[in-house]
Motif scaffolding. Structure first.
Motif, PDB file in Angstrom:
ATOM      1  N   ALA A  14      17.610  -7.227  52.334  1.00 50.01           N
ATOM      2  CA  ALA A  14      17.646  -8.011  50.953  1.00 50.01           C
ATOM      3  C   ALA A  14      17.043  -6.859  49.996  1.00 50.01           C
ATOM      4  CB  ALA A  14      16.581  -8.892  51.090  1.00 50.01           C
ATOM      5  N   GLY A  15      17.630  -6.676  48.775  1.00 50.34           N
ATOM      6  CA  GLY A  15      17.134  -5.743  47.805  1.00 50.34           C
ATOM      7  C   GLY A  15      15.773  -6.302  47.481  1.00 50.34           C
ATOM      8  N   LYS A  16      15.127  -5.214  47.052  1.00 49.41           N
ATOM      9  CA  LYS A  16      13.512  -5.181  46.599  1.00 49.41           C
ATOM     10  C   LYS A  16      13.388  -5.178  45.242  1.00 49.41           C
ATOM     11  CE  LYS A  16      11.930  -5.391  51.025  1.00 49.41           C
ATOM     12  NZ  LYS A  16      13.289  -4.994  51.681  1.00 49.41           N
ATOM     13  N   THR A  17      14.367  -4.978  44.501  1.00 52.86           N
ATOM     14  CA  THR A  17      13.910  -4.720  42.948  1.00 52.86           C
ATOM     15  C   THR A  17      14.889  -5.432  42.113  1.00 52.86           C
ATOM     16  OG1 THR A  17      15.359  -2.717  42.857  1.00 52.86           O
ATOM     17  CG2 THR A  17      13.107  -2.274  43.394  1.00 52.86           C
ATOM     18  N   ILE A  18      14.207  -5.968  40.839  1.00 50.89           N
ATOM     19  CA  ILE A  18      15.043  -6.539  39.836  1.00 50.89           C
ATOM     20  C   ILE A  18      14.954  -5.594  38.496  1.00 50.89           C
ATOM     21  CG2 ILE A  18      15.467  -8.634  38.391  1.00 50.89           C
ATOM     22  CD1 ILE A  18      15.378  -9.833  41.097  1.00 50.89           C
ATOM     23  N   ARG A  19      15.780  -4.817  38.062  1.00 53.42           N
ATOM     24  CA  ARG A  19      15.406  -3.925  36.663  1.00 53.42           C
ATOM     25  C   ARG A  19      16.405  -4.224  35.850  1.00 53.42           C
ATOM     26  NH1 ARG A  19      12.136   0.431  40.514  1.00 53.42           N
ATOM     27  NH2 ARG A  19      10.560  -0.899  41.259  1.00 53.42           N
ATOM     28  N   SER A  20      15.934  -3.827  34.824  1.00 58.22           N
ATOM     29  CA  SER A  20      16.939  -3.498  33.476  1.00 58.22           C
ATOM     30  C   SER A  20      17.320  -2.057  33.605  1.00 58.22           C
ATOM     31  CB  SER A  20      16.486  -4.245  32.222  1.00 58.22           C
ATOM     32  OG  SER A  20      15.777  -3.235  31.704  1.00 58.22           O
ATOM     33  N   PHE A  21      18.306  -1.316  32.954  1.00 59.28           N
ATOM     34  CA  PHE A  21      18.397  -0.038  33.062  1.00 59.28           C
ATOM     35  C   PHE A  21      19.236   0.264  31.386  1.00 59.28           C
ATOM     36  CE2 PHE A  21      22.947  -0.507  33.916  1.00 59.28           C
ATOM     37  CZ  PHE A  21      22.832  -1.610  34.921  1.00 59.28           C
ATOM     38  N   PRO A  22      18.830   1.317  30.905  1.00 60.72           N
ATOM     39  CA  PRO A  22      19.549   1.608  29.695  1.00 60.72           C
ATOM     40  C   PRO A  22      21.089   2.155  29.905  1.00 60.72           C
ATOM     41  CG  PRO A  22      18.234   3.452  30.296  1.00 60.72           C
ATOM     42  CD  PRO A  22      17.987   2.539  31.308  1.00 60.72           C
ATOM     43  N   ARG A  36      20.941  -4.129  44.498  1.00 63.52           N
ATOM     44  CA  ARG A  36      21.140  -4.476  45.937  1.00 63.52           C
ATOM     45  C   ARG A  36      20.715  -5.888  45.866  1.00 63.52           C
ATOM     46  NH1 ARG A  36      17.963   0.308  48.834  1.00 63.52           N
ATOM     47  NH2 ARG A  36      19.800   1.808  49.352  1.00 63.52           N
ATOM     48  N   LYS A  37      21.544  -6.936  46.190  1.00 62.32           N
ATOM     49  CA  LYS A  37      21.427  -8.319  46.072  1.00 62.32           C
ATOM     50  C   LYS A  37      19.998  -8.709  46.621  1.00 62.32           C
ATOM     51  CE  LYS A  37      24.066 -12.714  47.009  1.00 62.32           C
ATOM     52  NZ  LYS A  37      25.384 -13.180  47.188  1.00 62.32           N
ATOM     53  N   VAL A  38      19.225  -9.383  45.959  1.00 60.09           N
ATOM     54  CA  VAL A  38      17.877  -9.864  46.398  1.00 60.09           C
ATOM     55  C   VAL A  38      17.965 -11.122  47.319  1.00 60.09           C
ATOM     56  CG1 VAL A  38      15.677 -10.487  45.956  1.00 60.09           C
ATOM     57  CG2 VAL A  38      16.935  -8.513  44.406  1.00 60.09           C
ATOM     58  N   TYR A  39      18.630 -11.997  46.695  1.00 62.47           N
ATOM     59  CA  TYR A  39      18.569 -13.233  47.517  1.00 62.47           C
ATOM     60  C   TYR A  39      19.956 -13.682  48.139  1.00 62.47           C
ATOM     61  CZ  TYR A  39      14.368 -14.074  45.153  1.00 62.47           C
ATOM     62  OH  TYR A  39      13.161 -13.826  44.516  1.00 62.47           O
ATOM     63  N   LEU A  40      19.971 -13.477  49.425  1.00 61.27           N
ATOM     64  CA  LEU A  40      21.128 -13.667  50.481  1.00 61.27           C
ATOM     65  C   LEU A  40      21.260 -15.173  50.726  1.00 61.27           C
ATOM     66  CD1 LEU A  40      20.078 -10.291  52.393  1.00 61.27           C
ATOM     67  CD2 LEU A  40      21.967 -10.561  50.639  1.00 61.27           C
ATOM     68  N   PRO A  41      22.312 -15.814  50.279  1.00 63.42           N
ATOM     69  CA  PRO A  41      22.362 -17.123  50.654  1.00 63.42           C
ATOM     70  C   PRO A  41      22.486 -17.209  52.158  1.00 63.42           C
ATOM     71  CG  PRO A  41      24.158 -16.571  49.412  1.00 63.42           C
ATOM     72  CD  PRO A  41      23.246 -15.439  49.447  1.00 63.42           C
ATOM     73  N   THR A  42      21.790 -18.050  52.701  1.00 61.54           N
ATOM     74  CA  THR A  42      21.832 -18.292  54.228  1.00 61.54           C
ATOM     75  C   THR A  42      21.456 -19.767  54.792  1.00 61.54           C
ATOM     76  OG1 THR A  42      21.017 -15.824  54.734  1.00 61.54           O
ATOM     77  CG2 THR A  42      21.281 -17.346  56.543  1.00 61.54           C
ATOM     78  N   TYR A  43      22.618 -20.494  54.106  1.00 58.81           N
ATOM     79  CA  TYR A  43      22.458 -21.955  54.353  1.00 58.81           C
ATOM     80  C   TYR A  43      23.978 -22.585  54.103  1.00 58.81           C
ATOM     81  CZ  TYR A  43      22.275 -21.758  49.420  1.00 58.81           C
ATOM     82  OH  TYR A  43      22.929 -21.437  48.111  1.00 58.81           O
ATOM     83  N   GLY A  44      24.212 -23.619  54.696  1.00 63.05           N
ATOM     84  CA  GLY A  44      25.555 -24.370  54.432  1.00 63.05           C
ATOM     85  C   GLY A  44      26.407 -23.559  54.748  1.00 63.05           C
ATOM     86  N   MET A  45      27.481 -23.237  53.949  1.00 69.24           N
ATOM     87  CA  MET A  45      28.548 -22.150  54.552  1.00 69.24           C
ATOM     88  C   MET A  45      28.288 -20.777  54.204  1.00 69.24           C
ATOM     89  SD  MET A  45      30.804 -22.828  50.887  1.00 69.24           S
ATOM     90  CE  MET A  45      32.249 -21.521  51.645  1.00 69.24           C
ATOM     91  N   PHE A  46      27.125 -20.439  54.002  1.00 68.17           N
ATOM     92  CA  PHE A  46      26.739 -18.832  53.828  1.00 68.17           C
ATOM     93  C   PHE A  46      25.780 -18.363  54.874  1.00 68.17           C
ATOM     94  CE2 PHE A  46      26.963 -21.030  49.624  1.00 68.17           C
ATOM     95  CZ  PHE A  46      27.955 -20.479  49.081  1.00 68.17           C
ATOM     96  N   ASP A  47      26.225 -17.216  55.297  1.00 64.54           N
ATOM     97  CA  ASP A  47      25.494 -16.476  56.281  1.00 64.54           C
ATOM     98  C   ASP A  47      25.292 -14.939  56.103  1.00 64.54           C
ATOM     99  OD1 ASP A  47      24.250 -16.802  58.789  1.00 64.54           O
ATOM    100  OD2 ASP A  47      26.146 -16.531  59.911  1.00 64.54           O
ATOM    101  N   GLU A  48      24.665 -14.823  54.859  1.00 65.13           N
ATOM    102  CA  GLU A  48      24.608 -13.431  54.440  1.00 65.13           C
ATOM    103  C   GLU A  48      23.287 -12.494  55.133  1.00 65.13           C
ATOM    104  OE1 GLU A  48      24.976 -12.572  50.185  1.00 65.13           O
ATOM    105  OE2 GLU A  48      26.352 -13.950  49.967  1.00 65.13           O
ATOM    106  N   ALA A  49      22.163 -13.380  55.223  1.00 66.78           N
ATOM    107  CA  ALA A  49      20.929 -12.623  55.710  1.00 66.78           C
ATOM    108  C   ALA A  49      21.147 -12.215  57.268  1.00 66.78           C
ATOM    109  CB  ALA A  49      19.618 -13.307  55.388  1.00 66.78           C
ATOM    110  N   ARG A  50      22.315 -12.668  57.672  1.00 67.64           N
ATOM    111  CA  ARG A  50      22.495 -12.315  59.306  1.00 67.64           C
ATOM    112  C   ARG A  50      22.954 -11.062  59.258  1.00 67.64           C
ATOM    113  NH1 ARG A  50      24.978 -14.326  64.421  1.00 67.64           N
ATOM    114  NH2 ARG A  50      26.278 -12.894  65.189  1.00 67.64           N
TER     115      ARG A  50
END
Lengths: 285, 283
Positions: A125-133, A107-121
Motif C-alpha cells: 500500500a502506498g503511504k502518501t497522498i499529495r498534490s503537486f505543481p 502509489r495506490k493507498v487503498y487496495l480493495p481486498t474483498y468481494g471480487m478484489f484481491d489486490e493486497a495479496r
C-alpha cells in the motif's frame, strides 16, 4: 487547457502490446492538440494479474516507462503500471510525466481486498497522498478505491489540488432495472467530491473484459460545481477530449468557500483525539 | 410479453435494464471469443428458452453468418422441441445442423437395459457435449454455454454435459431474467411460454422435478445469495423452512459441479491453488 482521457482496452499481462497501444493513443492525442492525456489504472498491464503481477512489474528506469517518459513532449501524460520499487515491493502506481521527466508518482493507498478484489495479496500500500505543481496548476492523483475513502480527496483539496485525476479499473456490475449499479455509485462519488472540494475531477476508467468481468468505461470530466462536462460511452474504447477552464475552480470557490472556511486545526485535533482513543490512551470524551 | 411482465411484477427486484444488459453481454461475448482467436461460435439448440436466448445473443454479437446452431434430438425428444428450435433457427437465419443421437445412445445402453432415466439423461447430455466440442474443432467455432444462474446454483445440470462450454453468457442471469431478456430480444413466444423441460424423458418438466417454480426459487435465491439474508429474515418473507432447506441443500451439495476437479497438493505451485492466472492470460 485541453485534457483527454484514453478509455482503452489493455491486454492482460502484455506490456509490449500495451506500450504500443499507449504510443498510438498518445499520437492521436497529439494530433488533437491535447495538453494532458490520462490513461486508466494499470494501463500498461491490465487489471486482474494474479501471479502475473510479479512478471509485469517494472521499475521506473525500465525501457517501457522511459519510452513513455520520452513521449511526454508538449503533452503531459498519466498512466498506470505495476511498480517494482527499489525495495522490491510491488505497487499499483500511476506516473505523471511532463517535459520528458517523471514528475510525480502516486502509489495506490487503498487496495480493495474483498468481494471480487484481491489486490493486497500482491501489492504493497502506498503511504502518501499529495498534490503537486504542474504547468497547468496544482494536481493530485488517486487510483480507483482511493477516492472511495473521503479522506483522500479531502487531503488533496487541503493540499491545494485544483484538478484531481482518478485512474480506475471499475468492473461493471449490479445491473438492475435502474441501470448499472457501479456506474451510478461512481458518478455520485465523483460529482459529490468535485462539488465539495471545488475541484475538477478527471475520471479515467478502462473498458474490455477479463475472464468475463467487463470494465464499464464511462470515463468523465466533472467540473468544480459537480456538473459532468462530458462522459465517454459505456464498454467502448474512446478518446474523450474536453477543454476545461480552470477559472471555474476560482468561481466555484468564490461562490462556495468551503475550502477557505475549513477548520484544518479542528480536524487534526479531533483526528488525534480519535487516534488516541483507538490506541486506548487518555480521556476521550 | 404478458407472462413475463406478470412474473416481474411479483419480483420487481429481478428486473434488468434490458438494453444495458444486452449491450454488456454482447460486448463481453464478442471480446472473449475474438481475443481467443475465434470468429465463429457454435451452440446446442434444444428448443428451450435458455439455448434460444444464447442463440439470439450470439447473433447480435457475431452476426447470423458466424453462428452455428446444432439440434441433437433423441428418439424420445418431443416433436415440439425440435420444431421450436427450428422456429428460432428460421427467425435468426443462422446455419444449423441436426444430429440424431439415438444410434449411439441406444448402442451404449443395449448392454445395460436396467440403466435409470437419470443415467440415460446424463449420458445424452454428455453425448451432446462431445458432439459440440467435435464440431467446434471442425467449424473452428467456440462452444457457447446455455446454463442459467438458477440451474448453476441448484446444480440442475449434468457435469461435463450441458454445463460444459467455453463461455457462458447466461450464467449470471436467473431464469426469470432469462425470460425477460428472451422476450426483449424477440425469441419466439411459444419458446418463452412453454413449461421449461430438460426433455430427457416424456412429460418431464423442470418445475415438476424440482418441486418448486422458477419464480419462487429465483426470489429465494435473490434474498439468499444477493442479499445474504439470514434464515430468520427469509422466514419473515414467508419462505417455508422446508423450501429454504431444500434449496440450500441443493446449492451446497452441488458445489462440486461448479468447480474444476480437486488436485491433490504435492508441489509448492499447484495449478489452481498457488499457480494463479486468469484464462485470459496474455489476451
Amino acid at each position: 487547457m485541453r485534457v483527454a482521457i484514453a478509455q482503452i482496452r489493455p491486454r492482460l499481462g502484455r506490456v509490449d502490446l500495451n506500450l504500443e497501444l499507449h504510443q498510438e493513443w498518445i499520437r492521436r492525442a497529439q494530433e488533437e492538440q491535447v495538453d494532458l492525456l490520462v490513461f486508466p489504472e494499470l494501463s500498461l498491464t491490465g487489471y486482474n494479474l494474479l501471479d502475473l503481477t510479479y512478471e509485469v512489474a517494472k521499475n521506473t528506469f525500465c525501457p517501457e516507462i522511459q519510452t513513455l517518459i520520452s513521449m511526454a513532449d508538449g503533452l503531459d501524460l498519466v498512466f498506470g503500471f505495476v511498480e517494482d520499487s527499489p525495495e522490491h515491493i510491488l505497487y499499483n502506481s500511476a506516473a505523471y510525466v511532463s517535459s520528458q521527466n517523471l514528475h510525480y508518482l502516486h502509489r495506490k493507498v487503498y487496495l480493495p481486498t474483498y468481494g471480487m478484489f484481491d489486490e493486497a495479496r500482491y501489492f504493497g500500500a502506498g503511504k502518501t497522498i499529495r498534490s503537486f505543481p504542474t504547468r497547468f496548476g496544482q494536481v493530485g492523483i488517486l487510483i480507483c478505491e482511493d477516492i472511495w475513502h473521503s479522506s483522500t480527496a479531502y487531503l488533496l483539496a487541503q493540499d491545494g489540488a485544483q484538478v484531481m485525476i482518478v485512474l480506475s479499473n471499475s468492473p461493471g456490475r449490479g445491473v438492475s432495472s435502474k441501470g448499472l449499479g457501479t456506474q451510478e455509485t461512481w458518478y455520485s462519488i465523483l460529482k459529490n467530491q468535485a462539488l465539495i472540494h471545488g475541484s475538477y475531477i478527471l475520471f479515467a476508467n478502462r473498458v474490455g473484459t477479463e475472464d468475463g468481468v467487463t470494465f464499464f468505461g464511462g470515463s468523465a470530466v466533472v467540473d468544480p460545481f459537480g456538473e459532468t462536462e462530458k462522459q465517454a460511452s459505456l464498454f467502448e474504447e474512446e478518446l474523450l477530449i474536453v477543454d476545461i477552464d480552470l477559472e471555474k475552480v476560482k468561481k466555484a470557490r468564490f461562490q462556495m468557500p468551503m475550502l477557505r472556511d475549513e477548520n484544518l486545526d479542528l480536524t487534526i485535533r479531533e483526528l488525534e483525539r480519535i487516534q488516541r482513543k483507538r490506541h486506548g490512551e487518555g480521556n476521550w470524551l | 410479453m404478458k407472462m413475463v411482465e406478470e412474473l416481474l411484477e411479483k419480483a420487481p427486484f429481478l428486473r434488468l435494464d434490458e438494453e444495458l444488459t444486452t449491450k454488456l453481454l454482447t460486448t463481453a461475448l464478442s471480446e472473449e471469443v475474438e481475443k481467443a482467436g475465434f470468429k465463429r461460435v457454435i451452440l446446442g439448440l434444444s428448443g428451450g428458452i435458455d439455448s434460444a436466448l444464447s442463440l439470439y445473443l450470439c447473433v447480435k454479437a457475431f452476426g447470423k453468418e458466424n453462428v452455428i446452431a446444432v439440434r441433437m434430438p433423441y428418439k424420445t425428444s418431443s416433436r415440439s422441441s425440435l420444431e421450436d428450435a427450428q422456429a428460432a433457427i428460421d427467425d435468426t437465419g443462422v446455419k444449423s445442423l441436426t444430429i440424431d443421437i439415438t444410434p449411439q445412445i441406444d448402442a451404449y445402453f443395449e448392454r445395460m437395459p436396467e440403466a435409470t432415466p437419470l443415467r440415460r439423461g446424463n449420458k445424452m447430455a454428455r453425448e451432446r457435449m462431445t458432439i459440440l466440442y467435435d464440431l467446434s474443432a471442425h467449424f473452428d467455432a467456440l462452444v457457447i454455454g446455455t446454463s442459467n444462474r438458477t440451474e448453476i446454483l441448484l446444480g440442475y445440470g449434468t457435469q461435463y454435459g450441458d454445463t460444459a462450454s467455453a463461455i457462458n453468457p447466461l450464467g449470471d442471469l436467473y431464469k426469470t431474467q432469462v425470460r425477460q431478456l428472451a422476450a426483449y430480444l424477440g425469441v419466439p413466444e411459444q419458446i418463452i411460454t412453454k413449461p421449461p423441460s430438460a426433455d430427457l424423458w416424456e412429460d418431464q418438466t423442470d418445475e415438476g422435478e424440482l418441486g418448486f417454480s422458477y419464480l419462487d426459487v429465483d426470489r429465494l435465491l435473490y434474498y439468499m445469495i444477493d442479499q445474504r439474508l439470514p434464515i430468520e429474515q427469509l422466514r419473515e418473507l414467508n419462505f417455508s423452512d422446508a423450501f429454504i432447506e431444500k434449496v440450500s441443500t441443493r446449492i451446497i451439495r452441488n458445489q462440486y459441479k461448479r468447480t474444476m476437479p480437486v488436485i491433490l497438493k504435492v508441489s509448492n505451485r499447484t495449478v489452481g491453488v498457488d499457480f494463479r492466472y486468469l484464462r485470459d492470460w496474455g489476451l
